[in-house]
Design a protein around this motif. Structure first.
Motif, PDB file in Angstrom:
ATOM      1  N   ASP A  37      31.428  47.377  39.498  1.00  0.00           N
ATOM      2  CA  ASP A  37      30.736  47.816  40.481  1.00  0.00           C
ATOM      3  C   ASP A  37      30.331  46.427  40.800  1.00  0.00           C
ATOM      4  N   PRO A  38      31.065  45.456  41.580  1.00  0.00           N
ATOM      5  CA  PRO A  38      29.967  44.447  42.373  1.00  0.00           C
ATOM      6  C   PRO A  38      28.784  44.218  43.826  1.00  0.00           C
ATOM      7  N   TYR A  39      29.310  45.468  44.317  1.00  0.00           N
ATOM      8  CA  TYR A  39      28.231  45.659  45.274  1.00  0.00           C
ATOM      9  C   TYR A  39      26.888  46.211  44.079  1.00  0.00           C
ATOM     10  N   ARG A  40      27.135  47.333  43.258  1.00  0.00           N
ATOM     11  CA  ARG A  40      25.292  47.228  42.637  1.00  0.00           C
ATOM     12  C   ARG A  40      24.522  45.962  41.296  1.00  0.00           C
ATOM     13  N   VAL A  41      25.850  45.171  41.140  1.00  0.00           N
ATOM     14  CA  VAL A  41      25.238  43.416  39.898  1.00  0.00           C
ATOM     15  C   VAL A  41      24.939  43.009  41.850  1.00  0.00           C
ATOM     16  N   VAL A 104      31.130  41.822  54.011  1.00  0.00           N
ATOM     17  CA  VAL A 104      32.090  42.470  53.483  1.00  0.00           C
ATOM     18  C   VAL A 104      32.666  43.994  53.890  1.00  0.00           C
ATOM     19  N   ALA A 105      31.843  44.535  54.169  1.00  0.00           N
ATOM     20  CA  ALA A 105      32.221  45.083  55.236  1.00  0.00           C
ATOM     21  C   ALA A 105      33.716  45.658  55.986  1.00  0.00           C
ATOM     22  N   ASN A 106      33.350  44.331  56.968  1.00  0.00           N
ATOM     23  CA  ASN A 106      33.969  44.478  58.587  1.00  0.00           C
ATOM     24  C   ASN A 106      35.328  43.360  57.743  1.00  0.00           C
ATOM     25  N   GLY A 107      34.866  42.279  57.097  1.00  0.00           N
ATOM     26  CA  GLY A 107      35.360  41.083  56.845  1.00  0.00           C
ATOM     27  C   GLY A 107      36.709  41.272  55.492  1.00  0.00           C
ATOM     28  N   HIS A 108      35.979  41.654  54.878  1.00  0.00           N
ATOM     29  CA  HIS A 108      36.394  41.820  53.561  1.00  0.00           C
ATOM     30  C   HIS A 108      36.921  43.006  52.853  1.00  0.00           C
ATOM     31  N   GLY A 109      37.225  44.227  53.440  1.00  0.00           N
ATOM     32  CA  GLY A 109      38.055  45.664  53.556  1.00  0.00           C
ATOM     33  C   GLY A 109      36.758  46.422  52.684  1.00  0.00           C
ATOM     34  N   ASP A 114      36.012  37.740  44.400  1.00  0.00           N
ATOM     35  CA  ASP A 114      35.781  38.015  42.928  1.00  0.00           C
ATOM     36  C   ASP A 114      35.057  36.176  42.553  1.00  0.00           C
ATOM     37  N   THR A 115      35.515  35.092  43.453  1.00  0.00           N
ATOM     38  CA  THR A 115      35.267  33.775  42.427  1.00  0.00           C
ATOM     39  C   THR A 115      33.389  33.133  43.216  1.00  0.00           C
ATOM     40  N   GLU A 116      33.352  32.012  42.658  1.00  0.00           N
ATOM     41  CA  GLU A 116      31.818  31.565  43.487  1.00  0.00           C
ATOM     42  C   GLU A 116      31.975  31.282  44.991  1.00  0.00           C
ATOM     43  N   GLU A 117      33.660  30.428  44.820  1.00  0.00           N
ATOM     44  CA  GLU A 117      34.139  29.780  46.056  1.00  0.00           C
ATOM     45  C   GLU A 117      33.317  30.771  47.246  1.00  0.00           C
ATOM     46  N   GLY A 118      34.487  32.580  47.083  1.00  0.00           N
ATOM     47  CA  GLY A 118      34.450  33.356  48.225  1.00  0.00           C
ATOM     48  C   GLY A 118      32.966  33.685  48.492  1.00  0.00           C
ATOM     49  N   LEU A 119      32.350  34.263  47.060  1.00  0.00           N
ATOM     50  CA  LEU A 119      31.019  34.322  47.931  1.00  0.00           C
ATOM     51  C   LEU A 119      29.751  33.239  47.996  1.00  0.00           C
ATOM     52  N   ALA A 130      25.846  33.801  43.990  1.00  0.00           N
ATOM     53  CA  ALA A 130      27.188  33.132  43.704  1.00  0.00           C
ATOM     54  C   ALA A 130      27.589  33.846  42.328  1.00  0.00           C
ATOM     55  N   ALA A 131      27.030  33.037  41.743  1.00  0.00           N
ATOM     56  CA  ALA A 131      27.041  33.018  39.953  1.00  0.00           C
ATOM     57  C   ALA A 131      26.856  33.527  39.177  1.00  0.00           C
ATOM     58  N   ALA A 132      26.024  34.335  39.753  1.00  0.00           N
ATOM     59  CA  ALA A 132      25.938  35.574  39.221  1.00  0.00           C
ATOM     60  C   ALA A 132      26.985  37.150  39.111  1.00  0.00           C
ATOM     61  N   VAL A 133      26.585  36.450  40.614  1.00  0.00           N
ATOM     62  CA  VAL A 133      28.188  38.051  41.158  1.00  0.00           C
ATOM     63  C   VAL A 133      29.494  37.590  40.340  1.00  0.00           C
ATOM     64  N   ALA A 134      29.600  36.137  39.746  1.00  0.00           N
ATOM     65  CA  ALA A 134      31.202  36.187  39.996  1.00  0.00           C
ATOM     66  C   ALA A 134      31.278  36.412  38.720  1.00  0.00           C
ATOM     67  N   ALA A 135      30.000  35.929  37.733  1.00  0.00           N
ATOM     68  CA  ALA A 135      29.829  35.910  35.884  1.00  0.00           C
ATOM     69  C   ALA A 135      30.234  37.274  35.680  1.00  0.00           C
ATOM     70  N   ILE A 136      29.110  38.435  36.312  1.00  0.00           N
ATOM     71  CA  ILE A 136      28.502  39.381  35.562  1.00  0.00           C
ATOM     72  C   ILE A 136      29.234  40.343  36.230  1.00  0.00           C
TER      73      ILE A 136
END
Length: 361
Positions: A37-41, A104-109, A114-119, A130-136
Motif C-alpha cells: 500500500d503506497p498510501y501507508r508508505v 493523487v485522488a483527483n489527478g491520478h485516480g 510509481d517512479t521518483e519523477e512522477g512522485l 519521492a525516493a523513499a516511496v519509490a524504493a519502499i
C-alpha cells in the motif's frame, strides 16, 4: 548503478542483518517483500520527517483508522486534518499532506505514481520522500538519504567535510552502496542501523554489521561524523495570547492564517511574535496576566508567550457576543478535540490550571 567490491559487500552484509533484525513497524512490509500500500508508505514517511518513530506510531494508527485510503484523506476538511495532526509539529507537512492526497485522488485516480519523477511532481513531495516511496513501495532503485542514512554513510566513508556542504558527497557515497535489488529493504535497513546502532551519540560499533567496512571505526572518535558546522544562535522572540472565557464554559478560538507558522490551526488569539511585541488586547476588559510566560522552541527561534485572560458574560462582547476577528466559541470541556498546536495547548492548560479565566469584571 551496480555496486561492486567493498560497496557490494556493504549491501550484502546489511541486508543479511536486516533479514534478522528488521524493526516491526505498522507501515512496513516484512523483509524481502515490497509494501503493498503506497498510501501507508507515503503517509508514514511524511509523518516521520523530523519526528521519532515512537511519536508517529499513535498518529499513524489514528490516521489510517479514520482515513484508510488516500481518497478518504483527500475528502476531509482542512480543519479536521489540522486538528488530527496537532502535536506532531512542523504543520506545513499537514498542509502538504492534504494537497498531495487531493492531487493523487483527483489527478491520478487514487494511485500514486510509481517512479521518483512522477512522485516529485506531486505537491509537497521532495527528493527524499519521492525516493523513499519509490524504493519502499514500488521496489525502484532509488537513493534514500534521511538523517539516519546521512550519519551512517558519513561514518562508513569518514567524510570530513562539515554539513551541509558534505551532502553531495554523502549522497554520492550512498548511491555507490545502494543495490539494484531490494533497494527498499536496503533503505529501511540503513534507517534502522542509524536509529538503533549507529546512533548520534555512543554508537554501538561492537555490534554493527558494517564494522569491518567502516572507515570511522579506525578514527579516534567515530561519533565525530558527520562533522557539523557551528550552530547559529537561535533568536528569541516574545508574544501575547488571550484566553477569553465565556460564562457558559466556552473559550474563544481563532483559526490562524493558512500561510505562516501553525497555519490553518485553531489557536488562542495571539499578537505578533517579535523582539518587542505590542501587548494591546483584542478588546477592553479586565485582563489577568499569567505569572510565567509559556516557553516554546520552534526550528528557527524560541518564544516566550505571555498569556492574558478575562471572563465575559453572555452579551458582554460586542453586538454579536463575539470578540473581534474570525473565530468560534469552543466548549472548554471538549478543548482536547480542538486540535490546538502544542504551544497553545500549553497556554490553555496553564490558564486553566491558574484559574485566571475566572476573574470577573
Amino acid at each position: 548503478m551496480r555496486v561492486e567490491g567493498r560497496e557490494s559487500k556493504i549491501a550484502q552484509r546489511l541486508l543479511a542483518h536486516y533479514d534478522v533484525h528488521a524493526r516491526r513497524l505498522p507501515w512496513r512490509a516484512p523483509p524481502g517483500s515490497n509494501a503493498t500500500d503506497p498510501y501507508r508508505v507515503w503517509l508514514s514517511e511524511v509523518m516521520l520527517q523530523q519526528t521519532t518513530v515512537a511519536a508517529v506510531g499513535p498518529y499513524f494508527a489514528a490516521f489510517t483508522a479514520r482515513w484508510p485510503t488516500v481518497e478518504a484523506l483527500a475528502a476531509t476538511q482542512d480543519a479536521d486534518l489540522m486538528a488530527a495532526w496537532a502535536g506532531l509539529g512542523y504543520y506545513a507537512r499537514a498542509r502538504n499532506l492534504l494537497a498531495c492526497a487531493r492531487a493523487v485522488a483527483n489527478g491520478h485516480g487514487g494511485r500514486f505514481p510509481d517512479t521518483e519523477e512522477g512522485l516529485r511532481a506531486l505537491p509537497g513531495v521532495g527528493a527524499y520522500t519521492a525516493a523513499a516511496v519509490a524504493a519502499i513501495a514500488f521496489g525502484r532503485r532509488a537513493v534514500v538519504v534521511d538523517a539516519n542514512v546521512e550519519r551512517v554513510v558519513a561514518r562508513l566513508f569518514a567524510i570530513a567535510t562539515p554539513l551541509p556542504a558534505a551532502r553531495p558527497a554523502i549522497r554520492a557515497a550512498a548511491d555507490s552502496i545502494t543495490p539494484d535489488a531490494r533497494a527498499g529493504d536496503f533503505a529501511q535497513a540503513m534507517m534502522d542501523l542509524g536509529a538503533t546502532i549507529c546512533t548520534s551519540r555512543n554508537p554501538a560499533c561492537g555490534i554493527c554489521p558494517l564494522r569491518q567496512d567502516c572507515d570511522a571505526v579506525w578514527t579516534a572518535d567515530p561519533a565525530a561524523y558527520p562533522v557539523k558546522a557551528a550552530k547559529k544562535v537561535r533568536p528569541h522572540r516574545m508574544g501575547d495570547a488571550w484566553w477569553i472565557e465565556r460564562s457558559d464554559g466556552h473559550v474563544w478560538l481563532v483559526r490562524r492564517p493558512d500561510k505562516g507558522l501553525l497555519g490553518g490551526m485553531r489557536a488562542l488569539p495571539s499578537g505578533a511574535w517579535s523582539d518587542d511585541p505590542d501587548p494591546t488586547p483584542p478588546f477592553a476588559a479586565r485582563w489577568t496576566t499569567l505569572a510565567e510566560p509559556v516557553a516554546h522552541v520552534f526550528t528557527h527561534f524560541s518564544l516566550a508567550l505571555r498569556v492574558h485572560a478575562t471572563h465575559v458574560g453572555i452579551g458582554h462582547v460586542g453586538l454579536d457576543d463575539s470578540p473581534p476577528g474570525d473565530g468560534e466559541w469552543w466548549p472548554i470541556a471538549a478543548l482536547d478535540d480542538a486540535g490546538l498546536p502544542t504551544l497553545f495547548a500549553k497556554a490553555a492548560q496553564m490558564a486553566m490550571k491558574e484559574g485566571i479565566g475566572d476573574a470577573r469584571h
